[in-house]
Design a protein around this motif. Structure first.
Motif, PDB file in Angstrom:
ATOM      1  N   PHE A   1      59.918 -40.788  83.391  1.00 22.91           N
ATOM      2  CA  PHE A   1      58.978 -39.934  84.120  1.00 22.91           C
ATOM      3  C   PHE A   1      59.708 -39.007  85.097  1.00 22.91           C
TER       4      PHE A   1
ATOM      5  N   PHE B   1      54.165 -39.757  91.739  1.00 25.60           N
ATOM      6  CA  PHE B   1      53.129 -39.642  90.708  1.00 25.60           C
ATOM      7  C   PHE B   1      53.164 -38.234  90.132  1.00 25.60           C
TER       8      PHE B   1
ATOM      9  N   GLN C   1      53.727 -39.708  83.921  1.00 29.32           N
ATOM     10  CA  GLN C   1      53.927 -41.057  84.456  1.00 29.32           C
ATOM     11  C   GLN C   1      53.355 -42.099  83.505  1.00 29.32           C
TER      12      GLN C   1
END
Length: 331
Positions: free
Chosen positions: A11, A178, A182
């Motif tokens: 991510f 975030f 993710q």
């Protein structure tokens, strides 16, 4: 700079790889070997950016490969890790092998090859539940999960190599990043993906803990600032917004930005053991500001909303949502 980026397929790593290329760095991206030749999230990036990356399939648990990967590099950005907390209850040995031994393999290679800057990635989870707020880098470390304990060990190994061998290493400690890409094991993608799939009764873990959520462009900016700075060697540096919000309120804000009427309930399967739940995280980011001139662009409740809106927009694209199992609990 000639950079080795581990965990580039993940991510944060995929966003960081893109930015490093755009900033003009020579990027060697370590991606976890698999027989499908998948490069994780880097498979979907701009082909022009991808063409500038030197992809290296492998595993940080392989010391010989890490020695080879390190040759001719100026700097290392070490992001590769196992990070899912629930899975660490089931497979603690694997977390030690990857997060501790893997980091040691990279440190040995960096020492042998004369790396000029080694940036290690920690996590706010090493602090455990806040004993005071805002939490600065002197906050006690509390291994409340096998994942957290493995990262504490890795952090200390990095410090040991700096203190013992003068390795020019520093540790970046992100707080609850975030954004798009993710994994579903994190709470914000869990909420958004369920809502995007049409669910209106959302199952979550504990709703009362608070977190300091940082939108991924801000985390990436912190890493790039640390890479190009000459400051911070031997230090641990928090990357957090300095904004505290509960999981329950986060759910309400996501429902608001997505324009849906929904409710959240606690799913017993998703609850951590009582002693393992981190009840409160709230960062002091003054050191990052002082050392690197870093400041989060997406700060406060308005910045959080903006980041949530961009994340929800990405997840609601059918092509992206199709990559997630919205009907399953992902550990």
């Amino acid at each position: 700079m000639k950079v080795l980026l581990t965990g580039a397929d993940g991510f944060i790593g995929s966003h960081l790889a893109e930015q490093l290329v755009r900033d003009g760095h020579d990027v060697r991206a370590l991606v976890l070997y698999n027989s499908f030749d998948s490069r994780g999230w880097l498979d979907g990036i701009d082909p022009e950016v991808a063409s500038e990356i030197d992809f290296l399939p492998g595993d940080v648990r392989d010391p010989a490969l890490m020695m080879s990967a390190m040759r001719d590099r100026d700097a290392v950005l070490h992001l590769a890790a196992l990070i899912a907390i629930p899975y660490s209850y089931a497979a603690p040995d694997l977390y030690v092998q990857t997060n501790v031994q893997g980091t040691l393999n990279l440190l040995n290679a960096a020492r042998a090859t004369g790396i000029s800057r080694f940036i290690h990635t920690s996590t706010s989870e090493v602090y455990g539940t806040a004993r005071y707020v805002p939490m600065d880098e002197s906050h006690p470390l509390q291994g409340q999960s096998p994942y957290s304990a493995s990262k504490i060990a890795a952090d200390q190994m990095v410090y040991a190599f700096h203190s013992s061998f003068d390795l020019p290493a520093l540790t970046i400690r992100p707080f609850n990043t975030f954004g798009p890409r993710q994994s579903a094991r994190a709470v914000i993608p869990t909420i958004i993906s369920q809502l995007a799939a049409g669910r209106r009764e959302i199952q979550l873990g504990a709703l009362t803990p608070t977190r300091d959520f940082t939108f991924v462009p801000d985390t990436v900016a912190g890493f790039t600032a640390a890479l190009t700075s000459t400051a911070g060697v031997g230090e641990v540096v928090n990357l957090g917004v300095g904004f505290e919000v509960s999981i329950g309120t986060t759910f309400e804000l996501i429902a608001e930005v997505m324009g849906v009427d929904a409710s959240a309930t606690e799913d017993p399967r998703r609850l951590r053991p009582a002693g393992s739940e981190v009840e409160r995280l709230f960062s002091d980011n003054s050191k990052a500001k002082e050392l690197f001139g870093w400041r989060p662009r997406f700060d406060g409740v308005d910045g959080f909303r903006e980041g949530l809106r961009a994340t929800a927009e990405w997840f609601t694209d059918p092509a992206n949502l199709a990559r997630y199992r919205t009907d399953a609990y992902v550990v």
